[in-house]
Design an enzyme around this catalytic site. Structure first.
Site, PDB file in Angstrom:
ATOM      1  N   SER A 108      -9.215   6.766  -1.121  1.00 52.85           N
ATOM      2  CA  SER A 108      -9.003   5.574  -1.946  1.00 52.85           C
ATOM      3  C   SER A 108     -10.147   5.404  -2.925  1.00 52.85           C
ATOM      4  O   SER A 108     -11.310   5.734  -2.617  1.00 52.85           O
ATOM      5  CB  SER A 108      -8.936   4.348  -1.028  1.00 52.85           C
ATOM      6  OG  SER A 108      -9.037   3.167  -1.781  1.00 52.85           O
ATOM      7  N   ALA A 109      -9.842   4.818  -4.080  1.00 51.08           N
ATOM      8  CA  ALA A 109     -10.873   4.484  -5.063  1.00 51.08           C
ATOM      9  C   ALA A 109     -11.841   3.453  -4.510  1.00 51.08           C
ATOM     10  O   ALA A 109     -12.900   3.235  -5.093  1.00 51.08           O
ATOM     11  CB  ALA A 109     -10.223   3.963  -6.340  1.00 51.08           C
ATOM     12  N   THR A 110     -11.490   2.849  -3.382  1.00 48.36           N
ATOM     13  CA  THR A 110     -12.397   1.884  -2.768  1.00 48.36           C
ATOM     14  C   THR A 110     -13.722   2.544  -2.375  1.00 48.36           C
ATOM     15  O   THR A 110     -14.734   1.862  -2.230  1.00 48.36           O
ATOM     16  CB  THR A 110     -11.714   1.200  -1.562  1.00 48.36           C
ATOM     17  OG1 THR A 110     -12.482   0.075  -1.179  1.00 48.36           O
ATOM     18  CG2 THR A 110     -11.567   2.120  -0.378  1.00 48.36           C
ATOM     19  N   TYR A 153     -12.688  -1.044   6.055  1.00 49.89           N
ATOM     20  CA  TYR A 153     -11.589  -0.144   5.685  1.00 49.89           C
ATOM     21  C   TYR A 153     -12.093   0.924   4.709  1.00 49.89           C
ATOM     22  O   TYR A 153     -11.873   2.123   4.907  1.00 49.89           O
ATOM     23  CB  TYR A 153     -10.434  -0.950   5.051  1.00 49.89           C
ATOM     24  CG  TYR A 153      -9.541  -0.106   4.182  1.00 49.89           C
ATOM     25  CD1 TYR A 153      -8.637   0.790   4.747  1.00 49.89           C
ATOM     26  CD2 TYR A 153      -9.631  -0.170   2.778  1.00 49.89           C
ATOM     27  CE1 TYR A 153      -7.851   1.601   3.945  1.00 49.89           C
ATOM     28  CE2 TYR A 153      -8.847   0.634   1.975  1.00 49.89           C
ATOM     29  CZ  TYR A 153      -7.961   1.514   2.564  1.00 49.89           C
ATOM     30  OH  TYR A 153      -7.193   2.322   1.768  1.00 49.89           O
ATOM     31  N   LYS A 208     -12.608   5.280   4.983  1.00 53.62           N
ATOM     32  CA  LYS A 208     -12.185   6.324   4.028  1.00 53.62           C
ATOM     33  C   LYS A 208     -13.386   7.195   3.659  1.00 53.62           C
ATOM     34  O   LYS A 208     -13.292   8.433   3.607  1.00 53.62           O
ATOM     35  CB  LYS A 208     -11.594   5.680   2.762  1.00 53.62           C
ATOM     36  CG  LYS A 208     -10.253   4.986   2.980  1.00 53.62           C
ATOM     37  CD  LYS A 208      -9.155   5.988   3.310  1.00 53.62           C
ATOM     38  CE  LYS A 208      -7.811   5.352   3.555  1.00 53.62           C
ATOM     39  NZ  LYS A 208      -6.842   6.279   4.152  1.00 53.62           N
ATOM     40  N   PHE A 224      -5.843   5.104  -6.847  1.00 53.83           N
ATOM     41  CA  PHE A 224      -6.105   3.817  -7.472  1.00 53.83           C
ATOM     42  C   PHE A 224      -5.056   2.823  -6.927  1.00 53.83           C
ATOM     43  O   PHE A 224      -4.988   2.645  -5.726  1.00 53.83           O
ATOM     44  CB  PHE A 224      -6.234   3.983  -8.995  1.00 53.83           C
ATOM     45  CG  PHE A 224      -7.618   4.534  -9.300  1.00 53.83           C
ATOM     46  CD1 PHE A 224      -7.977   5.827  -8.916  1.00 53.83           C
ATOM     47  CD2 PHE A 224      -8.600   3.724  -9.828  1.00 53.83           C
ATOM     48  CE1 PHE A 224      -9.283   6.306  -9.070  1.00 53.83           C
ATOM     49  CE2 PHE A 224      -9.903   4.192  -9.997  1.00 53.83           C
ATOM     50  CZ  PHE A 224     -10.242   5.478  -9.620  1.00 53.83           C
ATOM     51  N   ASN A 225      -4.222   2.178  -7.729  1.00 55.41           N
ATOM     52  CA  ASN A 225      -3.336   1.143  -7.160  1.00 55.41           C
ATOM     53  C   ASN A 225      -1.878   1.570  -7.210  1.00 55.41           C
ATOM     54  O   ASN A 225      -1.181   1.302  -8.195  1.00 55.41           O
ATOM     55  CB  ASN A 225      -3.529  -0.173  -7.918  1.00 55.41           C
ATOM     56  CG  ASN A 225      -4.852  -0.841  -7.591  1.00 55.41           C
ATOM     57  OD1 ASN A 225      -5.908  -0.273  -7.861  1.00 55.41           O
ATOM     58  ND2 ASN A 225      -4.808  -2.016  -7.000  1.00 55.41           N
TER      59      ASN A 225
END
Ligand code: UDP
Length: 338
Positions: A124-126, A149, A153, A178-179
């Site tokens: 994830s981009a997170t 979370y 990742k 991304f989303n």
């Protein structure tokens, strides 16, 4: 070639199953159905003509995994299974670390025992946290995540890159999403949030359908052109096609590569709401609310590496995403009786 999708009945997993089957791969799904339902495999069958075998198992359970690998000859794994609710991860961090790390470790060990050497990871981009500059490319610093979370990742990315460094036969691709929004154009598969949704498009479609009283727009005072948060929305079918490209790449290359999967442009919350209303003709009741804890102002992907390394780019428009999300909501989404 046979590909195991863990979490293959979930939102991104089910769309990836469709793209893989359409590209000629044999798909096997392992899912504990904790956040999805078994009838998704029949829907995949209605779209593609092939119902993939479903193993209802916990991917952290090595005994169950071993049995699956003994029964099927698995050439590659795409690992989607995992907990993904940011707020819940803050409240129950140990549950998130235990589940999201155990599943990855059990898979890696089982793959090693069975000689499966391709691992594509749903990241994830997170992992980029609050970026200093946009667009965010893959060389941007990763690891300063704002919640457990995101850290799961990041930690799994590190486990995988260490495993690849130690084993010259291992091929790993870390896909930083991304989303993802939208749904398959058939309206047969899509996102099925349990309870009150968190993600923007699920909140928009549920407000438009009258399931939610209204959409809360979290923050109108961000340093963005209209004050609302900006994100890189990507159609889930485009994202799924990115996994097929990653798998093809991994078949020919060893080592570990991190690649962004985004569309490469940002839309604000208000732009998405307006696009939804213009595309569907349906009003979205809404109000402005305070910023949501942990949210960042702006985030969108640098997409050059995905094009150069995977030969992939997103094709679908924001209008496609809105139209397909609404079709899914009306056909089979939350509150309907499909
Ligand atoms: N958002 C919003 N209302 C909602 C859900 C999300 O205004 O009910 C905003 C959120 O603040 C962010 C954007 O929509 O600016 C995307 O949020 P989402 O949770 O979909 O994805 P994130 O990028 O936060 O993972």
């Amino acid at each position: 070639m046979s590909v195991l999708l863990t979490g293959g009945t979930g939102f991104v997993g089910s769309h990836t199953a469709v793209e893989l089957i359409n590209a000629g791969y044999d798909v096997v799904i392992a899912d504990n159905l904790s956040n999805s339902s078994a009838d998704v495999v029949d829907r995949i069958g209605r779209i593609t003509g092939v119902v993939p075998p479903l193993y209802v198992i916990d991917v952290a359970d090595k005994t169950a995994l071993n049995k699956l690998f003994d029964e099927r000859s698995i050439d590659a794994v795409i690992h989607f299974a995992g907990y993904k609710a940011v707020g819940e991860s803050v409240a129950r961090p140990l549950m998130y670390y235990r589940n999201n790390l155990d599943t990855a470790l059990s898979l890696l060990e089982t793959m090693e025992e069975h000689g499966t050497r391709i691992f594509v990871f749903s990241s994830s981009a997170t992992v980029y946290g609050d970026p200093e500059t946009v667009p965010i490319d893959e060389s941007s610093p990763a690891g300063s995540c704002s919640n457990p979370y995101g850290r799961t990742k990041y930690f799994v990315e590190k486990i995988l890159s260490d495993a690849a460094a130690a084993d010259p036969d291992l091929s790993v691709v870390l896909l930083r999403y991304f989303n993802p929004i939208g749904a398959h154009e058939s309206g047969l598969i899509g996102e099925l949030p349990s309870g009150i949704p968190n993600n923007l498009m699920a909140c928009i479609t549920q407000a438009a359908a009258g399931i939610l009283e209204q959409l809360s727009i979290y923050g109108a005072d961000y340093p963005t052109p209209d004050g609302t948060g900006v994100r890189d929305y990507i159609h889930v079918s485009d994202l799924a096609a990115g996994h097929v490209a990653a798998l093809r790449y991994a078949q020919d290359h060893k080592g570990c590569e991190a690649v962004n999967l985004g569309a490469g442009r940002g839309f604000s919350v208000l732009e998405v709401v307006r696009a939804f209303e213009e595309t569907t003709g349906v009003h979205v009741p809404r109000r402005f609310a305070p910023r949501r804890a942990g949210d960042i102002a702006m985030c969108y992907a640098g997409t050059e590496k995905a094009l150069k390394v995977l030969g992939w780019r997103a094709e679908k428009s924001l209008e496609d995403m809105c139209r397909d999300a609404w079709r899914w909501q009306r056909n089979c989404g939350p509150g309907t009786d499909p």
